[in-house]
Design a protein around this motif. Structure first.
Motif, PDB file in Angstrom:
ATOM      1  N   GLU A   1      -0.044  15.838  23.818  1.00  0.00           N
ATOM      2  CA  GLU A   1      -1.072  16.600  24.521  1.00  0.00           C
ATOM      3  C   GLU A   1      -0.503  17.855  25.177  1.00  0.00           C
ATOM      4  O   GLU A   1      -1.191  18.867  25.298  1.00  0.00           O
ATOM      5  CB  GLU A   1      -1.717  15.721  25.583  1.00  0.00           C
TER       6      GLU A   1
ATOM      7  N   ARG B   1       3.967   1.661  43.271  1.00  0.00           N
ATOM      8  CA  ARG B   1       3.575   2.040  41.912  1.00  0.00           C
ATOM      9  C   ARG B   1       4.758   2.305  41.012  1.00  0.00           C
ATOM     10  O   ARG B   1       4.673   2.103  39.797  1.00  0.00           O
ATOM     11  CB  ARG B   1       2.704   3.305  41.933  1.00  0.00           C
TER      12      ARG B   1
ATOM     13  N   PHE C   1       1.796  18.583  34.830  1.00  0.00           N
ATOM     14  CA  PHE C   1       2.144  17.363  35.560  1.00  0.00           C
ATOM     15  C   PHE C   1       1.735  16.178  34.703  1.00  0.00           C
ATOM     16  O   PHE C   1       0.593  16.096  34.253  1.00  0.00           O
ATOM     17  CB  PHE C   1       1.415  17.316  36.900  1.00  0.00           C
ATOM     18  N   ILE C   2       2.679  15.267  34.456  1.00  0.00           N
ATOM     19  CA  ILE C   2       2.351  14.069  33.685  1.00  0.00           C
ATOM     20  C   ILE C   2       2.550  12.833  34.554  1.00  0.00           C
ATOM     21  O   ILE C   2       3.627  12.637  35.108  1.00  0.00           O
ATOM     22  CB  ILE C   2       3.253  13.941  32.437  1.00  0.00           C
ATOM     23  N   PRO C   3       1.498  12.000  34.712  1.00  0.00           N
ATOM     24  CA  PRO C   3       1.685  10.766  35.474  1.00  0.00           C
ATOM     25  C   PRO C   3       2.501   9.770  34.639  1.00  0.00           C
ATOM     26  O   PRO C   3       2.262   9.610  33.449  1.00  0.00           O
ATOM     27  CB  PRO C   3       0.256  10.266  35.714  1.00  0.00           C
ATOM     28  N   LYS C   4       3.449   9.086  35.315  1.00  0.00           N
ATOM     29  CA  LYS C   4       4.245   8.082  34.581  1.00  0.00           C
ATOM     30  C   LYS C   4       3.340   6.923  34.183  1.00  0.00           C
ATOM     31  O   LYS C   4       2.363   6.634  34.874  1.00  0.00           O
ATOM     32  CB  LYS C   4       5.345   7.562  35.508  1.00  0.00           C
TER      33      LYS C   4
ATOM     34  N   SER D   1       5.794  11.847  37.376  1.00  0.00           N
ATOM     35  CA  SER D   1       5.906  11.066  38.611  1.00  0.00           C
ATOM     36  C   SER D   1       4.869   9.962  38.718  1.00  0.00           C
ATOM     37  O   SER D   1       3.833  10.001  38.052  1.00  0.00           O
ATOM     38  CB  SER D   1       5.777  12.009  39.809  1.00  0.00           C
ATOM     39  N   SER D   2       5.151   8.961  39.573  1.00  0.00           N
ATOM     40  CA  SER D   2       4.158   7.905  39.857  1.00  0.00           C
ATOM     41  C   SER D   2       3.333   8.228  41.087  1.00  0.00           C
ATOM     42  O   SER D   2       2.603   7.385  41.585  1.00  0.00           O
ATOM     43  CB  SER D   2       4.825   6.545  40.137  1.00  0.00           C
ATOM     44  N   THR D   3       3.431   9.455  41.570  1.00  0.00           N
ATOM     45  CA  THR D   3       2.700   9.763  42.789  1.00  0.00           C
ATOM     46  C   THR D   3       1.204   9.888  42.566  1.00  0.00           C
ATOM     47  O   THR D   3       0.772  10.344  41.504  1.00  0.00           O
ATOM     48  CB  THR D   3       3.211  11.076  43.437  1.00  0.00           C
ATOM     49  N   ILE D   4       0.390   9.486  43.545  1.00  0.00           N
ATOM     50  CA  ILE D   4      -1.046   9.732  43.469  1.00  0.00           C
ATOM     51  C   ILE D   4      -1.481  10.578  44.666  1.00  0.00           C
ATOM     52  O   ILE D   4      -2.646  10.675  44.988  1.00  0.00           O
ATOM     53  CB  ILE D   4      -1.883   8.424  43.420  1.00  0.00           C
TER      54      ILE D   4
ATOM     55  N   LEU E   1       5.693   7.959  30.749  1.00  0.00           N
ATOM     56  CA  LEU E   1       5.645   8.946  29.685  1.00  0.00           C
ATOM     57  C   LEU E   1       5.314   8.234  28.373  1.00  0.00           C
ATOM     58  O   LEU E   1       5.822   7.156  28.088  1.00  0.00           O
ATOM     59  CB  LEU E   1       7.015   9.634  29.564  1.00  0.00           C
TER      60      LEU E   1
ATOM     61  N   HIS F   1       3.481   5.006  46.485  1.00  0.00           N
ATOM     62  CA  HIS F   1       4.403   5.446  45.436  1.00  0.00           C
ATOM     63  C   HIS F   1       5.487   4.399  45.204  1.00  0.00           C
ATOM     64  O   HIS F   1       5.813   4.070  44.061  1.00  0.00           O
ATOM     65  CB  HIS F   1       5.054   6.779  45.807  1.00  0.00           C
TER      66      HIS F   1
ATOM     67  N   LYS G   1       1.038  11.560  25.537  1.00  0.00           N
ATOM     68  CA  LYS G   1       1.077  12.561  26.602  1.00  0.00           C
ATOM     69  C   LYS G   1       1.952  13.739  26.203  1.00  0.00           C
ATOM     70  O   LYS G   1       1.665  14.878  26.554  1.00  0.00           O
ATOM     71  CB  LYS G   1       1.600  11.941  27.906  1.00  0.00           C
TER      72      LYS G   1
END
Lengths: 129, 386
Positions: free
Chosen positions: A126, B171, A114-117, A94-97, A119, B168, A123
């Motif tokens: 890892e 982003r 959880f992987i931040p976009k 996700s792109s959420t922060i 991809l 979001h 990653k």
């Protein structure tokens, strides 16, 4: 690099589906890549998978989607047949922060990571290190 | 921000200890409405009108603290009595009517200690009302206050969700573009195009940083300080692993944390994370072109403060910029990747925690950022005292 038999991408944005599919292909993670454009479609696909005899090993799950979001998918996931829950591992992408989202993702027992976009190959590597 | 009425019960003659006590409340900008009581007449009058929070210090001769606490309780069960004394033990203080015992050496942290205590006993403070109102009105006001509080909490929560939702939505297209640029790099061989891809990536990352900074700034301004036990080791580990996702290239982070085991470090974890995250990201971003970035984080207990140092082997900062780097939107050059908000946010966040920040730097050698935060004691694990 470890590989799995098949991967499911749950994502509503076609551009991100394109990116994720390419990256997964190039990383060698899996050759069988299926995508579903919504949580409901994905749940349907997984339920059918049991009778088809074919389920993905890894699910890349987006969080913010129209209609059911990633967390609502996870809630419904717990109701799916045991076979699905045993075979399919979930990675949230996700792109959420928002720290609330991060915490919810990390504390969910079905979520592997959880992987931040966006991809990337690194990653993915890892994930299995 | 909620402002709590607080009565300071002190001796008739001024003393330096008492002066320090009054000073302690000044930086907090209206978190407490301070009233001074320094005579028997005033005290009796105040107790009759109703006191919500009382801080007793300096040994006033006109009334003993035990008697004061007793009279306070008689008027209202819900008021909070805080005793500042070096003679009493916590047990003896609490059994004789005090809610909280603070040592004189901790007076400059008193506002934070009281703030943390109030957070845990929110209802008590709301319920302690001036006695002039008749019971029916009192109840109305009470429900009104509780409702207003709930409403404010709801507004704040919704604003938070809005800020994160908006960020979001901003982003999401950016992460898509970054993903596409990564793919382009894999598929295109021509050096000229690869160069353009890198420049595009740089610009997008800059935009992303600005969005993150704006979100952090919005939250720092609005949210209350949340004291909780913080493991600095775990925090640094989290930040380092997050940064690995964001920063390209290798870097090394080493920590040296010297906090006594018997003290639990209380602070606002989210704000500490913002501070350390920004400083670490900067240390890596402004690396020296000829060497791998290495960042040292040191934590030292120095008397009543905790000193956190973040030192790097990066480009360093020119002396002419040093005085301005903490200013809003100040950047040392147009080509730098930052938004100009990072250090400003660090400074504001440190200020919110009642701390200080300093920087020392040498061009081509590196920089050292030193943050000092007041130490807030929690229960000493062994003796059970504050």
């Amino acid at each position: 690099m470890k590989s799995v038999d098949s991967v499911l991408i749950v994502e509503d944005n076609p551009i991100d589906i394109f990116i994720n599919t390419r990256v997964i292909q190039q990383s060698g993670l899996s050759e069988e890549i299926i995508s579903q454009p919504s949580a409901k479609d994905a749940l349907h696909y997984l339920t059918e998978g049991v009778s088809r005899g074919f389920l993905p090993n890894l699910i890349f799950l987006d969080i913010r989607m129209p209609d059911l979001d990633g967390f609502e998918f996870l809630e419904a996931f717990t109701e799916l047949p045991l076979q699905v829950r045993q075979q399919c591992r979930i990675v949230m992408l996700s792109s959420t922060i928002d720290p609330v989202d991060l915490e919810k993702a990390r504390s969910n027992p079905f979520v592997l990571a959880f992987i931040p976009k966006p991809l990337t190959r690194e990653k993915i590597e890892e994930l299995f290190s | 921000m909620q402002s709590y009425p607080l009565h300071l019960i002190i001796p008739e003659e001024e003393s330096t200890g008492v002066e320090q006590l009054k000073q302690a409340f000044i930086p907090l900008n209206g978190a407490f409405r301070l009233s001074i009581v320094n005579s028997n007449l005033q005290l009796n009058h105040q107790i009759e009108s109703g006191i919500r929070i009382a801080v007793y210090a300096g040994n006033p001769t006109y009334m003993s603290w035990q008697e004061c606490a007793r009279q306070l309780r008689q008027q209202s069960q819900e008021s909070i009595f805080i005793l500042i004394s070096d003679e009493e033990s916590t047990t003896s203080a609490v059994t004789q009517g005090a809610d909280l015992l603070v040592h004189s050496r901790e007076t400059h942290q008193l506002p934070q200690i009281i703030g943390a205590f109030i957070k845990r006993h929110q209802v008590k403070v709301l319920m302690a009302m001036p006695v002039q109102l008749d019971p029916v009105e009192e109840l109305d006001n009470l429900t009104q206050l509780q409702e207003k509080n709930k409403e404010l909490e709801k507004i704040n929560f919704e604003l938070d969700r809005f800020v994160y939702s908006a960020s979001h939505d901003l982003r999401s297209p950016l992460t898509s573009v970054l993903g596409l640029l990564n793919l382009m790099r894999e598929e295109v061989k021509e050096a000229g195009t690869i160069h353009l891809v890198s420049l595009m990536e740089e610009s997008i990352l800059k935009l992303d940083n600005t969005i993150r900074d704006i979100v952090a700034y919005s939250r720092n301004n609005r949210t209350e300080i949340n004291f909780e036990p913080v493991s600095l080791q775990a925090l640094v580990n989290d930040i380092s692993s997050n940064l690995r996702y964001l920063e390209t290239g290798d870097f090394k982070v080493a920590e040296q944390i010297h906090l006594l085991d018997e003290y639990v470090f209380l602070s606002d974890r989210n704000r500490l994370q913002i501070i350390l995250n920004n400083l670490l990201a900067n240390a890596i971003r402004y690396r020296h072109p000829a060497r791998k970035p290495e960042v040292q984080i040191g934590v030292l207990l120095k008397g009543q403060v905790v000193e956190i140092t973040v030192s790097d082997n990066g480009q360093g900062i020119n002396e002419k910029h040093l005085g301005k780097i903490f200013e809003m939107f100040y950047r040392t050059s147009d080509t730098s990747a930052g938004s100009g908000l990072g250090l400003y946010i660090v400074k504001e966040t440190v200020k919110k925690l009642n701390g200080m920040i300093e920087v020392k730097s040498q061009v081509n050698e590196g920089s050292i950022f030193t943050i000092t935060l007041p130490l807030i004691h929690q229960l000493n694990r062994k003796s059970g005292e504050l």
